[in-house]
Write an enzyme that holds these catalytic residues in place. Structure first.
Site, PDB file in Angstrom:
ATOM      1  N   ASP A  46      49.373 -25.332  -2.954  1.00  0.00           N
ATOM      2  CA  ASP A  46      50.796 -25.036  -2.767  1.00  0.00           C
ATOM      3  C   ASP A  46      51.254 -25.451  -1.371  1.00  0.00           C
ATOM      4  O   ASP A  46      50.845 -24.881  -0.372  1.00  0.00           O
ATOM      5  CB  ASP A  46      51.025 -23.525  -2.936  1.00  0.00           C
ATOM      6  CG  ASP A  46      52.498 -23.155  -2.828  1.00  0.00           C
ATOM      7  OD1 ASP A  46      53.170 -23.171  -3.881  1.00  0.00           O
ATOM      8  OD2 ASP A  46      52.968 -22.863  -1.714  1.00  0.00           O
ATOM      9  N   TYR A  51      56.898 -27.200   5.345  1.00  0.00           N
ATOM     10  CA  TYR A  51      55.643 -26.892   6.037  1.00  0.00           C
ATOM     11  C   TYR A  51      55.174 -28.075   6.895  1.00  0.00           C
ATOM     12  O   TYR A  51      54.267 -27.939   7.702  1.00  0.00           O
ATOM     13  CB  TYR A  51      54.511 -26.521   5.051  1.00  0.00           C
ATOM     14  CG  TYR A  51      54.780 -25.332   4.148  1.00  0.00           C
ATOM     15  CD1 TYR A  51      55.843 -24.466   4.379  1.00  0.00           C
ATOM     16  CD2 TYR A  51      53.947 -25.068   3.064  1.00  0.00           C
ATOM     17  CE1 TYR A  51      56.088 -23.389   3.536  1.00  0.00           C
ATOM     18  CE2 TYR A  51      54.181 -23.994   2.221  1.00  0.00           C
ATOM     19  CZ  TYR A  51      55.253 -23.161   2.463  1.00  0.00           C
ATOM     20  OH  TYR A  51      55.483 -22.099   1.617  1.00  0.00           O
ATOM     21  N   LYS A  76      57.982 -28.060  -2.686  1.00  0.00           N
ATOM     22  CA  LYS A  76      59.273 -27.351  -2.831  1.00  0.00           C
ATOM     23  C   LYS A  76      60.382 -28.125  -2.142  1.00  0.00           C
ATOM     24  O   LYS A  76      60.156 -28.734  -1.088  1.00  0.00           O
ATOM     25  CB  LYS A  76      59.181 -25.948  -2.193  1.00  0.00           C
ATOM     26  CG  LYS A  76      57.921 -25.184  -2.590  1.00  0.00           C
ATOM     27  CD  LYS A  76      57.846 -23.807  -1.973  1.00  0.00           C
ATOM     28  CE  LYS A  76      56.485 -23.172  -2.207  1.00  0.00           C
ATOM     29  NZ  LYS A  76      55.497 -23.418  -1.146  1.00  0.00           N
ATOM     30  N   HIS A 109      62.987 -23.839  -3.013  1.00  0.00           N
ATOM     31  CA  HIS A 109      62.290 -22.950  -2.074  1.00  0.00           C
ATOM     32  C   HIS A 109      62.997 -21.596  -1.901  1.00  0.00           C
ATOM     33  O   HIS A 109      62.348 -20.556  -1.878  1.00  0.00           O
ATOM     34  CB  HIS A 109      62.149 -23.659  -0.714  1.00  0.00           C
ATOM     35  CG  HIS A 109      60.976 -23.202   0.079  1.00  0.00           C
ATOM     36  ND1 HIS A 109      60.217 -24.045   0.864  1.00  0.00           N
ATOM     37  CD2 HIS A 109      60.416 -21.978   0.219  1.00  0.00           C
ATOM     38  CE1 HIS A 109      59.256 -23.347   1.446  1.00  0.00           C
ATOM     39  NE2 HIS A 109      59.349 -22.096   1.068  1.00  0.00           N
ATOM     40  N   ILE A 230      48.391 -17.145  -4.312  1.00  0.00           N
ATOM     41  CA  ILE A 230      48.085 -18.358  -3.534  1.00  0.00           C
ATOM     42  C   ILE A 230      47.759 -17.998  -2.084  1.00  0.00           C
ATOM     43  O   ILE A 230      48.506 -18.344  -1.163  1.00  0.00           O
ATOM     44  CB  ILE A 230      49.246 -19.379  -3.615  1.00  0.00           C
ATOM     45  CG1 ILE A 230      50.613 -18.679  -3.406  1.00  0.00           C
ATOM     46  CG2 ILE A 230      49.231 -20.115  -4.942  1.00  0.00           C
ATOM     47  CD1 ILE A 230      51.772 -19.677  -3.224  1.00  0.00           C
ATOM     48  N   SER A 233      44.116 -19.474   4.045  1.00  0.00           N
ATOM     49  CA  SER A 233      43.235 -19.259   5.188  1.00  0.00           C
ATOM     50  C   SER A 233      42.828 -20.632   5.707  1.00  0.00           C
ATOM     51  O   SER A 233      42.806 -21.592   4.945  1.00  0.00           O
ATOM     52  CB  SER A 233      41.986 -18.461   4.780  1.00  0.00           C
ATOM     53  OG  SER A 233      41.122 -18.381   5.889  1.00  0.00           O
ATOM     54  N   VAL A 234      42.537 -20.724   6.996  1.00  0.00           N
ATOM     55  CA  VAL A 234      41.966 -21.980   7.505  1.00  0.00           C
ATOM     56  C   VAL A 234      40.496 -21.762   7.876  1.00  0.00           C
ATOM     57  O   VAL A 234      39.846 -22.665   8.371  1.00  0.00           O
ATOM     58  CB  VAL A 234      42.756 -22.508   8.733  1.00  0.00           C
ATOM     59  CG1 VAL A 234      44.143 -22.978   8.305  1.00  0.00           C
ATOM     60  CG2 VAL A 234      42.860 -21.469   9.835  1.00  0.00           C
ATOM     61  N   ARG A 238      36.432 -17.527   4.710  1.00  0.00           N
ATOM     62  CA  ARG A 238      37.475 -16.762   4.009  1.00  0.00           C
ATOM     63  C   ARG A 238      38.034 -17.543   2.823  1.00  0.00           C
ATOM     64  O   ARG A 238      38.417 -16.950   1.809  1.00  0.00           O
ATOM     65  CB  ARG A 238      38.609 -16.412   4.963  1.00  0.00           C
ATOM     66  CG  ARG A 238      38.230 -15.322   5.945  1.00  0.00           C
ATOM     67  CD  ARG A 238      39.367 -15.099   6.908  1.00  0.00           C
ATOM     68  NE  ARG A 238      39.180 -13.918   7.724  1.00  0.00           N
ATOM     69  CZ  ARG A 238      39.997 -13.588   8.712  1.00  0.00           C
ATOM     70  NH1 ARG A 238      41.042 -14.341   8.999  1.00  0.00           N
ATOM     71  NH2 ARG A 238      39.782 -12.497   9.415  1.00  0.00           N
ATOM     72  N   ASN A 242      37.976 -15.675  -0.692  1.00  0.00           N
ATOM     73  CA  ASN A 242      39.191 -15.377  -1.458  1.00  0.00           C
ATOM     74  C   ASN A 242      39.129 -15.887  -2.896  1.00  0.00           C
ATOM     75  O   ASN A 242      39.946 -15.497  -3.731  1.00  0.00           O
ATOM     76  CB  ASN A 242      40.423 -15.949  -0.738  1.00  0.00           C
ATOM     77  CG  ASN A 242      40.704 -15.237   0.573  1.00  0.00           C
ATOM     78  OD1 ASN A 242      40.174 -14.164   0.832  1.00  0.00           O
ATOM     79  ND2 ASN A 242      41.529 -15.851   1.410  1.00  0.00           N
TER      80      ASN A 242
HETATM   81  P1  NAD Z   1      48.713 -14.648   3.045  1.00  0.00           P
HETATM   82  O1  NAD Z   1      49.152 -13.347   2.507  1.00  0.00           O
HETATM   83  O2  NAD Z   1      48.000 -15.600   2.162  1.00  0.00           O
HETATM   84  O3  NAD Z   1      47.872 -14.328   4.353  1.00  0.00           O
HETATM   85  C1  NAD Z   1      47.225 -15.331   5.071  1.00  0.00           C
HETATM   86  C2  NAD Z   1      46.579 -14.716   6.307  1.00  0.00           C
HETATM   87  O4  NAD Z   1      45.754 -13.627   5.928  1.00  0.00           O
HETATM   88  C3  NAD Z   1      45.663 -15.704   7.015  1.00  0.00           C
HETATM   89  O5  NAD Z   1      46.387 -16.471   7.941  1.00  0.00           O
HETATM   90  C4  NAD Z   1      44.663 -14.784   7.681  1.00  0.00           C
HETATM   91  O6  NAD Z   1      45.190 -14.277   8.889  1.00  0.00           O
HETATM   92  C5  NAD Z   1      44.550 -13.637   6.697  1.00  0.00           C
HETATM   93  N1  NAD Z   1      43.421 -13.779   5.745  1.00  0.00           N
HETATM   94  C6  NAD Z   1      43.283 -14.681   4.740  1.00  0.00           C
HETATM   95  N2  NAD Z   1      42.154 -14.463   4.060  1.00  0.00           N
HETATM   96  C7  NAD Z   1      41.547 -13.402   4.643  1.00  0.00           C
HETATM   97  C8  NAD Z   1      40.344 -12.710   4.396  1.00  0.00           C
HETATM   98  N3  NAD Z   1      39.541 -13.050   3.399  1.00  0.00           N
HETATM   99  N4  NAD Z   1      40.038 -11.668   5.206  1.00  0.00           N
HETATM  100  C9  NAD Z   1      40.858 -11.297   6.239  1.00  0.00           C
HETATM  101  N5  NAD Z   1      42.010 -11.916   6.518  1.00  0.00           N
HETATM  102  C10 NAD Z   1      42.360 -12.964   5.724  1.00  0.00           C
HETATM  103  O7  NAD Z   1      50.024 -15.318   3.717  1.00  0.00           O
HETATM  104  P2  NAD Z   1      50.859 -16.647   3.602  1.00  0.00           P
HETATM  105  O8  NAD Z   1      50.154 -17.820   4.145  1.00  0.00           O
HETATM  106  O9  NAD Z   1      52.189 -16.301   4.170  1.00  0.00           O
HETATM  107  O10 NAD Z   1      51.085 -16.836   2.030  1.00  0.00           O
HETATM  108  C11 NAD Z   1      50.228 -17.620   1.216  1.00  0.00           C
HETATM  109  C12 NAD Z   1      50.941 -18.849   0.717  1.00  0.00           C
HETATM  110  O11 NAD Z   1      52.146 -18.504   0.028  1.00  0.00           O
HETATM  111  C13 NAD Z   1      51.444 -19.765   1.834  1.00  0.00           C
HETATM  112  O12 NAD Z   1      50.414 -20.505   2.430  1.00  0.00           O
HETATM  113  C14 NAD Z   1      52.463 -20.588   1.096  1.00  0.00           C
HETATM  114  O13 NAD Z   1      51.820 -21.579   0.329  1.00  0.00           O
HETATM  115  C15 NAD Z   1      53.097 -19.543   0.199  1.00  0.00           C
HETATM  116  N6  NAD Z   1      54.335 -18.980   0.797  1.00  0.00           N
HETATM  117  C16 NAD Z   1      55.515 -19.257   0.174  1.00  0.00           C
HETATM  118  C17 NAD Z   1      56.693 -18.755   0.672  1.00  0.00           C
HETATM  119  C18 NAD Z   1      57.960 -19.059  -0.034  1.00  0.00           C
HETATM  120  O14 NAD Z   1      59.051 -18.776   0.512  1.00  0.00           O
HETATM  121  N7  NAD Z   1      57.920 -19.624  -1.217  1.00  0.00           N
HETATM  122  C19 NAD Z   1      56.709 -17.961   1.838  1.00  0.00           C
HETATM  123  C20 NAD Z   1      55.491 -17.678   2.457  1.00  0.00           C
HETATM  124  C21 NAD Z   1      54.316 -18.177   1.919  1.00  0.00           C
END
Ligand code: NAD
Length: 277
Positions: A46, A51, A76, A109, A230, A233-234, A238, A242
């Site tokens: 995604d 982005y 998007k 979006h 979705i 993590s980078v 993790r 996940n």
């Molecule tokens: P997320 O809820 O996926 O959280 C990501 C963060 O959680 C990471 O940066 C890290 O700090 C932590 N994390 C991840 N795995 C972990 C683990 N196993 N243990 C501990 N900490 C962990 O947040 P996100 O990136 O905002 O959302 C996921 C995806 O949703 C985005 O990458 C994007 O593709 C999508 N998104 C869409 C919208 C939209 O408006 N449509 C908005 C925000 C995000």
């Protein structure tokens, strides 16, 4: 390797229930994170034009060695590109950056109700689908009235609505509207962006009972509710963790304990007001 279930969409296609998001990752970071994710077994990726990492994402897809038709790629259309012709152009530009001939899912979006262009934008998505450049049409951050309006005005129901959902923002009413309309819920920020949520003592207790992490508990909860999730993590460990959410099951007591965590608390903007400008 973990088998990720596919779930059906209202246009006869399917989507993997667990995917990988690349929000707040730069282009080079997305290249490496998406490569790691596909290698770990993720098949749904995604991204979004805003982005600024469609090129890196596309390079990872091109290099990964997994057949294109086994991958499910979403991007998007950004708020400033809304409108029929603008969206057709934005799609071409995204596809150029991704290096793809065909996209699996294109989302609006944000609805940006103050500009009132989302119906025309959706018509452009439908046109792209009719032309065979797009497999499925969907939306993001739509409220029930936005959803009903695109359905009424175009006769096409988006396959899914990608919205903020996590244990602190469970959105039961919106999920019920989705169920009635035949729209799948795709949870963004499924881990609440990690902030605070993953330190919640109730999640820690449930995680300890199952010998897993709080993030794994939360992802399992999303899947049990029928949502697509979705997480991002980078960190390679993790990214793998996940995906490893199919070896345990939450009990009804676990689910009701998580149900009690709802605070109606967003980490992102309010969809009725956000313009992104
Ligand atoms: P997320 O809820 O996926 O959280 C990501 C963060 O959680 C990471 O940066 C890290 O700090 C932590 N994390 C991840 N795995 C972990 C683990 N196993 N243990 C501990 N900490 C962990 O947040 P996100 O990136 O905002 O959302 C996921 C995806 O949703 C985005 O990458 C994007 O593709 C999508 N998104 C869409 C919208 C939209 O408006 N449509 C908005 C925000 C995000």
């Amino acid at each position: 390797m973990t088998a990720i279930p596919d779930i059906p969409l209202n246009d006869g296609t399917t989507i993997p229930q667990l995917g990988f998001g690349v929000f707040q990752v730069d282009d080079e970071g997305a290249h490496s994170a998406v490569a790691t994710a596909i290698d770990a077994g993720y098949r749904l990726i995604d991204t979004a034009r805003v982005y600024r990492n469609e090129r890196g994402t596309g390079r990872a897809i091109a290099e990964c060695g997994v057949a294109r038709d086994e991958l499910y790629v979403t991007t998007k259309v950004w708020n400033s590109d809304q409108g029929f012709d603008e969206t057709l152009r934005a799609f071409d530009a995204s596809m150029d950056r991704l290096g793809l001939a065909r996209l699996d899912l294109y989302l609006i979006h944000w609805p940006v109700p103050s500009r009132d262009r989302y119906v025309d934008t959706f018509r452009a998505l439908v046109r792209l689908r009719e032309e065979g450049r797009l497999r499925s049409v969907g939306v993001s951050n739509f409220q029930p009235d936005h959803l009903r309006r695109v359905i009424d005005d175009t006769g096409v129901t988006p396959v899914l609505n990608q919205v903020e959902v996590h244990p602190y923002l469970q959105q039961p009413d919106l999920l019920e509207v989705h169920r009635q309309l035949g729209v799948v819920t795709e949870a963004w920020s499924p881990l609440g962006q990690g902030k605070g949520l993953l330190d919640d003592p109730a999640l820690a207790r449930i995680a300890a009972r199952h010998g897993v992490s709080p993030a794994q508990v939360v992802l399992r909860w999303h899947l049990d509710r029928g949502c697509v999730a979705i997480p991002k993590s980078v960190t390679p460990s993790r990214i793998v963790e996940n995906l490893d959410v199919f070896g345990f099951e939450l009990t009804d007591a676990d689910a009701s304990e998580i149900g009690e965590l709802d605070r109606g608390e967003r980490v992102g903007p309010d969809p009725d007001r956000f313009t992104g400008e």
